[in-house]
Design an enzyme around this catalytic site. Sequence first.
Site, mmCIF file in Angstrom:
data_model
loop_
_atom_site.group_PDB
_atom_site.id
_atom_site.type_symbol
_atom_site.label_atom_id
_atom_site.label_comp_id
_atom_site.label_asym_id
_atom_site.label_seq_id
_atom_site.Cartn_x
_atom_site.Cartn_y
_atom_site.Cartn_z
ATOM 1 N N LYS A 1 -17.762 -1.326 5.174
ATOM 2 C CA LYS A 1 -18.049 -2.003 4.156
ATOM 3 C C LYS A 1 -19.548 -2.625 3.957
ATOM 4 C CE LYS A 1 -17.037 -7.012 2.831
ATOM 5 N NZ LYS A 1 -16.536 -8.210 3.276
ATOM 6 N N MET B 1 24.123 9.353 3.389
ATOM 7 C CA MET B 1 23.712 10.410 3.991
ATOM 8 C C MET B 1 23.856 10.410 5.636
ATOM 9 S SD MET B 1 23.002 13.684 3.699
ATOM 10 C CE MET B 1 22.354 14.099 2.298
ATOM 11 N N GLU C 1 0.827 -1.175 0.056
ATOM 12 C CA GLU C 1 -0.006 0.007 0.016
ATOM 13 C C GLU C 1 0.770 1.184 -0.030
ATOM 14 O OE1 GLU C 1 -0.713 -2.575 1.759
ATOM 15 O OE2 GLU C 1 -2.683 -3.287 1.519
ATOM 16 N N PHE D 1 -11.795 -7.832 13.469
ATOM 17 C CA PHE D 1 -10.833 -8.434 12.610
ATOM 18 C C PHE D 1 -10.563 -7.223 11.629
ATOM 19 C CE2 PHE D 1 -9.331 -10.538 8.608
ATOM 20 C CZ PHE D 1 -8.184 -10.761 9.132
ATOM 21 N N GLN D 2 -9.230 -7.038 11.646
ATOM 22 C CA GLN D 2 -8.974 -5.691 10.705
ATOM 23 C C GLN D 2 -9.373 -4.429 10.972
ATOM 24 O OE1 GLN D 2 -8.377 -7.740 6.730
ATOM 25 N NE2 GLN D 2 -6.517 -8.291 7.100
HETATM 26 C C1 LIG Z 1 12.004 5.584 6.015
HETATM 27 C C2 LIG Z 1 13.161 6.277 6.222
HETATM 28 N N1 LIG Z 1 14.138 5.630 7.201
HETATM 29 C C3 LIG Z 1 15.456 6.239 7.418
HETATM 30 C C4 LIG Z 1 15.658 7.485 7.217
HETATM 31 C C5 LIG Z 1 16.860 8.175 7.425
HETATM 32 N N2 LIG Z 1 17.832 8.243 6.204
HETATM 33 C C6 LIG Z 1 18.042 9.533 5.536
HETATM 34 S S1 LIG Z 1 18.996 9.518 4.399
HETATM 35 C C7 LIG Z 1 19.430 7.578 4.772
HETATM 36 C C8 LIG Z 1 20.401 6.803 4.004
HETATM 37 C C9 LIG Z 1 20.037 6.638 2.646
HETATM 38 O O1 LIG Z 1 20.729 5.757 2.014
HETATM 39 P P1 LIG Z 1 20.772 5.249 0.567
HETATM 40 O O2 LIG Z 1 19.317 5.281 0.108
HETATM 41 O O3 LIG Z 1 21.903 4.400 0.541
HETATM 42 O O4 LIG Z 1 21.446 6.920 -0.090
HETATM 43 P P2 LIG Z 1 22.711 7.606 0.031
HETATM 44 O O5 LIG Z 1 22.456 8.603 0.904
HETATM 45 O O6 LIG Z 1 23.739 6.473 0.336
HETATM 46 O O7 LIG Z 1 22.840 8.194 -1.525
HETATM 47 C C10 LIG Z 1 18.451 7.328 5.893
HETATM 48 C C11 LIG Z 1 18.654 5.998 6.496
HETATM 49 C C12 LIG Z 1 14.528 7.993 6.173
HETATM 50 N N3 LIG Z 1 14.932 8.977 5.534
HETATM 51 N N4 LIG Z 1 13.688 7.310 5.743
#
Ligand SMILES: Cc1ncc(C[n+]2csc(CCOP(=O)(O)OP(=O)(O)O)c2C)c(N)n1
Lengths: 182, 581
Positions: free
Chosen positions: B165, B482, B53, B115-116
């Site tokens: 529903k 990042m 979803e 349920f759900q």
């Molecule tokens: C759902 C979610 N969980 C955690 C984060 C925290 N977060 C921000 S950037 C990042 C790293 C992203 O890694 P990647 O997709 O490999 O991209 P890169 O920065 O290496 O280009 C994380 C864990 C987030 N933004 N969203």
Amino acid sequence: MTKMKDNSKNSGINNRERHIISVLMENETGALSRVSGLFSQRGYNIESLTVAPTDDETLSRMTLVTTTTGGDASVEQIVKQLNKLIDVVKVMELSHYPHIEREIMFVKVAAPNMEVCASIKRIADIFRARVIDLKNKMYTLEVTGSPDKLDGFLETLTDNQVIEVVRSGAMGITRGNNSLRV
Amino acid sequence: MKLTGAEIFIECLKAEKVDTIFGYPGGAVLFLYDELYKAEERGEIRHILARHEQGAVHGAEGYAKSTDKPGVCIVTSGPGATNAVTGIADAYMDSVPLVVISGQVPRSLIGNDSFQEIDIVGITRPCVKHNFLVTRIEDIAPTIRKAFHIATSGRPGPVVVDIPKDLTSGAEKIKFKYPKELTMRSYQPTVKGNKKQIKSALEMIAKAKKPVLYAGGGVVSSKASKELTELGQAFNFPVTTTLMGLGVYPATDKQFIGMLGMHGTFEANRTMHYSDLIIAVGARFDDRVTGDLNKFSPYAKVIHIDIDPASISKNVKAHNPIVGDVKEVLQALFGMMKEQNFTPDKSAYDAWWKEINEWQAVNCLHYDQDDSHIKAQFVVEKLSEITGGDAYVASDVGQHQMWAAQYYKFNQPNRWINSGGLGTMGFGLPAAMGIQLAHPDETVACITGDGSIQMCIQELGTCSQYRLPLNIINLNNGYLGMVRQWQEFFYEERYAMTYNQSLPDFVKLAEAYGHVGLRIEKPADVEGALKEAISDTKNLYFLDFVTEPQGNVYPMIPAQYGHNEMYLNKEDALNDPKLKK
Ligand SMILES: Cc1ncc(C[n+]2csc(CCOP(=O)(O)OP(=O)(O)O)c2C)c(N)n1
């Protein structure tokens, strides 16, 4: 240029400001939780809240009292956020206008003997409170007034055995013009 | 003729001219799906089956952000609805017009921990523009009408409509009538700007010596890119945009000084810092833009044009707040200039431009591509060149997102589609899917990272089912880059949980779903791979670029620093006295 004040929760504990806000909103399920959610999300306490339908039963009117430490900017933001809620028709910060504020309170006090009865009645007279019930040697008093007056009343009763207190929360209305209506 | 609730639902979608709906079936929406099935047979509405979803909602977001139509989704009760929450919150933060229909357990079971059963109206309350629980069959049509109106007008946003529903079962039938007129006394967004305020804006502009035009996502929502560009060019203003605003002013124009904020250009942030007049258009002074508010643009007066009064003077006080739809306000401003015979003096800011040109000369986005490790920047720059800045680019969240924003030269609005407000990893692939469905003949790229892509990787299945020839550009640095970058700067290089161990073989994974996968390891192969993928309009290409493992995004303004306190490179970070223990 001017900066918005720091509205972090622990800044200026000592300069808490009281705000009284009136809200006219659609009388719909969930409207109340939308309003209260805006406050809880920001960690603002709602000191009191009263709500009931108005003469137009599709509309509810709410009076909300809150204390913030963030200064005018944070209240201005709350008022804007309230206005943004789809169910909210109008918002007014009553504290900005000449207004009247009242609250109703019930106090149940122990009245074990004639002497105590007499003293309670004397205090009640001073505050224009009424005895509205007497059962099992307990008086129930009703008093209406500004929240300050109610605080004062409770303070004077401290020598007595106060069993139960119910306060309605403040409700307010502006004086003369500047009415809050659709 | 009397219709069932489910039939009414279909009629409502048709009345709203919905041609595509994203979703995932389940018990509480069985009656609705039964009618969707028939509608699809009749060729009226196409249903796109996502694999989760969250993917369905992001898909609808991609669809909405790349068109001028709202996104529409349908999910079942309970887990279907909770899975949709991230997407809904994402749409809320980025003001995406979205209508999400969720099934609910029958009315008689509500409140019984059935349920759900989940209170999705309660759960989503803080992250929707509005939501509804429908309790009578008569309310289905008016509620859906309101939902579309609310989602698409004013400052757009997501609206959830929860339908039990039993209302859809056919046990009860009523005559269908779609309300034409809609008046909501409690919802009347201000569209036209106040004339006096607009007039005083002109006066402020006439007095300014160092103005800057700062445009955000509101310009995209308002479809006011043309007006904004006209404004910039009429006055010779330097123009900067937020992450959400990229493309509203052509990136290749000489007045464009790049994105501002945490990873914005040196020149954009300096220009903001030293400006004496900020003209903020459809932007909201987000903390990633302003940094420390106490250090923000100390010399500037602010004109703030936005449709949402709550965005004005929230973070930075506006000296001249103008509430209204950006397009309307800018048109009114031009009208007033005509009336007053106001001709801007294009040379008025020559001295200011000289200062700006010096900041530009720093060339803050410069990097060196050697012939060993592929630089992520290089991949994005090549993509931008090959597609002429006109592709639709969806992005995930992380370093790759910032590089995409910095190095892809967007010349048009609605082309850059990313998760700015919520920063949702997993957004990219499903969003790209939604874009491609809306624009079957256009080039759609998804710039992602080895972490993000795995958050909604299951949507590769949806892409095979609907034959979506996406170009997935995986900037694979082997890290949650990042976060690793912050650990490098602010946590003494303790890389807690940011090394991506056990990465899958992305090429095989793509192939398993019936797509083409390529792994690119050498800088010399970058261009060829991109060209191959883009020219193949039949197949989805999963391009797994093995990039420099520990590259960093520069420039960078650490959180709570001022716009004049940037790192341009690693040395700046190492020499930052505030970081020295
Ligand atoms: C759902 C979610 N969980 C955690 C984060 C925290 N977060 C921000 S950037 C990042 C790293 C992203 O890694 P990647 O997709 O490999 O991209 P890169 O920065 O290496 O280009 C994380 C864990 C987030 N933004 N969203």
